[in-house]
Write an enzyme that holds these catalytic residues in place. Structure first.
Site, PDB file in Angstrom:
ATOM      1  N   LYS A 279       1.056  -1.328   0.139  1.00 31.78           N
ATOM      2  CA  LYS A 279      -0.142   0.083  -0.078  1.00 31.78           C
ATOM      3  C   LYS A 279       0.977   1.102   0.089  1.00 31.78           C
ATOM      4  CE  LYS A 279      -4.295   1.522   2.369  1.00 31.78           C
ATOM      5  NZ  LYS A 279      -4.962   1.467   3.528  1.00 31.78           N
ATOM      6  N   GLU A 364     -18.559  -4.021  11.966  1.00 31.67           N
ATOM      7  CA  GLU A 364     -19.451  -3.045  12.881  1.00 31.67           C
ATOM      8  C   GLU A 364     -20.636  -3.792  13.502  1.00 31.67           C
ATOM      9  OE1 GLU A 364     -17.826  -0.933   9.460  1.00 31.67           O
ATOM     10  OE2 GLU A 364     -18.807  -2.393   9.529  1.00 31.67           O
ATOM     11  N   ARG A 392     -24.257   0.057   9.282  1.00 37.82           N
ATOM     12  CA  ARG A 392     -24.276  -1.363   9.076  1.00 37.82           C
ATOM     13  C   ARG A 392     -24.481  -2.292  10.269  1.00 37.82           C
ATOM     14  NH1 ARG A 392     -18.994  -2.397   5.700  1.00 37.82           N
ATOM     15  NH2 ARG A 392     -20.406  -3.329   4.502  1.00 37.82           N
TER      16      ARG A 392
END
Length: 630
Positions: A279, A364, A392
């Site tokens: 990344k 979540e 969510r």
């Protein structure tokens, strides 16, 4: 070379060497453009080669590329004819920072939340087969997003249906923050096992040489191959889910990547290609701190120094510091985050209280029910989550927390408009989806000092769940009380005296109301300004008093007009049969608001002082309007 790439078809005439050179140009393009616009730099630098290979091998938009979340889709946008619009990235009416179907036929699935790509891919593969079509379906998902429960549900279904589709697992050991959990460690074992693929190929070659002398021997040989896998790697998770596994492969080696993906595309049934990437690849500051550079504001290319506005601390920072101070005195306090310790202001809390900081990864729903159980056992869980992501976990909030009336504190960040991240990330619905749930208390501060007091209020509250919502902005620079004192539940405050019309506002809308009042004052009109800091319960005594005075009300909120604070006020008067109170709501209308600056989003939706002035004048008695020349 990049100037000559106007669509995916232009890639197909290039050699591997030319693709490698093009990858370098794309990285330089991204680094230069995002230094001015900001955006998701590190995720996109990590998928340059992957995106090139996908468009090189397949035929978009016939073949469907489904990007999970979409914050790694900039390279895809560059290659599909949108390079010249990158100066408008994340700006009002400009290029969206996520996949946007209205922008291009190559954008086939929109998402700003993680873990949706596999379900979407399964749906598209089913539709393809039902229609008798022959296109490829490729889902690109990160190792962080794979921890989301929805992704695992989809994997289970994909393995059951056995449809032809490809899952590309982009393994960079990061989501926004470093990944956590058993699946993360499992992928680590695969990444580091250099002998797995070689041994697997050798066993396959051996089995291919066995004469076909009956099904029994073939089955025995297949079981032997599977057994060897288990000896080599701790759990062949994806193959047990029913997907043929390819990898791991270096996600920055274009030739190797193209070969493996080509091979995988020829297999029958669902396949998973495991690629390992870095990344932030190609820009040293982003490689060193991909957490910080996941989503970045404008910066100086040479130094990597971020261009920051000078001002008071953000509400997020104020929350984090207040939580540390409270936790120093209360050992029950535990912080929970779904993979957002930095974004939620909890990094310093994690340093100070490592054993009381719980990062569950992108999960979540799990975080909400985990909080419920912690509260049930006498702890004081503080679930720090963005408003858009709390959506969510709605069932868990209702079923596991509120229904059992448990002492969970919700710290709801990014409430209201969020600017450049746009419609998938606005926190404008939490009032509407929370205020009708029994047992829940819901607050919003007018400034950073009141946020600190609300945190104190929430920690001391022991009669059930309580939530405080706050915006993605800097504080106002107000003085901070030396002693943290709680606020009486359900009380509003009058900030400015006035008659005839009252502006009932919350959060940043207090500032808009104050600005409108100053304009009106010059015309001889003095509206009352009320800080409706408790959205639930309402200050019923004040609402009754306003009705008795014959006041007209404007409710000003940076949240959905449908089901918001204004709706609550109107419901109160209706249910209590209090008639004659004229209530007007100024909030977010019933449509999704696209990306841009917060100021532009407020202008578009009428959340401005000018709109308030107009509404106040319209509500004044006719004789008052005539006296002021209206």
């Amino acid at each position: 070379m990049l100037e000559n790439i106007n669509g995916p078809e232009d890639l197909k005439r290039l050699s591997i060497t030319e693709l490698e050179a093009l990858a370098g140009e794309i990285r330089q393009f991204l680094i230069e453009k995002l230094s001015s616009t900001g955006g998701h730099l590190a995720p996109n630098l990590g998928v340059v080669e992957l995106t090139l290979v996908l468009h090189y091998l397949f035929d978009s938009p016939k073949d469907k590329f489904i990007f999970d979340v979409g914050h790694q889709s900039y390279v895809h946008k560059i290659l599909t004819g949108r390079r010249d619009r990158f100066d408008t990235l994340r700006k009002y009416k400009g290029l969206c920072g996520f996949i946007k179907r209205a922008e291009s036929e190559h954008d086939v699935w929109e998402a700003g939340h993680s873990s949706t790509s596999l379900s979407a891919a399964m749906g598209m593969a089913l539709a393809r087969d039902l229609k008798g079509e022959d296109n490829k379906v490729i889902a690109i998902i990160g190792d962080g997003a794979l921890t989301g429960g929805m992704a695992l549900e989809a994997l289970n279904h994909i393995g059951h249906e056995k449809k032809n589709l490809m899952v590309i697992l982009n393994d960079n050991e990061m989501s926004i923050a470093p990944n956590v959990g058993a699946l993360h460690h499992y992928l680590g074992k695969i990444r580091t096992d250099r002998h797995y693929q070689k041994a697997k190929d050798e066993v396959q070659n051996f089995l291919n040489k066995i004469p076909a002398i009956g099904g029994k021997l073939a089955k025995t040989a297949e079981r032997f191959k599977d057994s060897l896998k288990y000896l080599l790697v701790s759990g062949i998770l994806f193959e047990q889910f029913g997907l043929t596994y390819f990898g791991p492969v270096d996600g920055h080696d274009i030739e190797a990547l193209a070969e493996v993906i080509k091979q995988a595309s020829q297999a029958e049934g669902p396949v998973l290609v495991h690629i390992v990437t870095v990344k932030g690849k190609g820009y040293l500051p982003a490689e060193k701190d991909s957490h910080k550079w996941h989503g970045i504001t404008p910066y100086k290319i040479e130094s990597g120094q971020v261009v920051k506005a000078v001002g008071p601390p953000m509400y997020t920072e104020v929350f984090g510091q207040a939580l540390i101070e409270l936790a120093e005195k209360d050992e029950r306090i535990v912080a929970i985050t779904p993979a957002m310790p930095g974004g939620s202001g909890l990094m310093k809390f994690a340093e100070r209280f490592p054993n009381r900081m719980i990062d569950v990864g992108i999960a979540e729903q799990h975080a909400a029910t985990l909080s419920a159980a912690l509260a049930m056992e006498g702890m004081k869980p503080v679930y720090a989550v963005y408003s858009t992501f709390l959506q969510r976990a709605y069932d868990q909030v209702v079923h596991d927390i509120c229904r059992q009336n448990l002492n969970v504190v919700f710290a709801i960040d990014r409430a209201g408009f969020v600017g450049a991240d746009g419609e998938t990330h606005h926190g404008v619905y939490d009032i509407a989806y929370l205020r009708h749930v029994p047992n829940l208390v819901l607050m919003m501060p007018k400034d950073e000092n009141e946020l600190r007091r609300m945190m104190k209020t929430a920690i001391e509250y022991n009669d059930g769940p309580i939530a405080v919502r706050y915006p993605r902005t800097n504080g106002l620079g107000v003085a901070i009380d030396s002693e943290l004192l709680p606020i009486p539940i359900g009380t509003w405050e009058v900030l400015r005296g006035g008659d005839q019309v009252a502006i009932v506002a919350i959060g940043p809308m207090i500032g808009v109301a104050e600005e409108a009042a100053e304009q009106l004052k010059r015309e001889g009109i003095n509206p009352r300004i009320i800080n409706a800091r408790f959205i639930k319960p309402l200050d019923e005594a004040m609402l009754r008093s306003l009705a008795e005075e014959g006041m007209q009300l404007i409710v000003l909120e940076e949240g959905s007009e449908l089901g918001g604070l204004g709706s609550a006020v109107m419901e109160f008067y209706s249910l209590n049969q209090i008639y004659g109170v004229n209530v007007r709501i100024i909030g977010v209308p019933d449509r999704f608001i696209e990306h841009g600056s917060v100021k532009e989003q407020r202008v578009e939706t009428g959340l401005t002082a000018e709109r308030v002035v107009t509404e106040v004048k319209a509500m004044m008695p006719r004789r008052t309007r005539m006296a002021t020349g209206q």
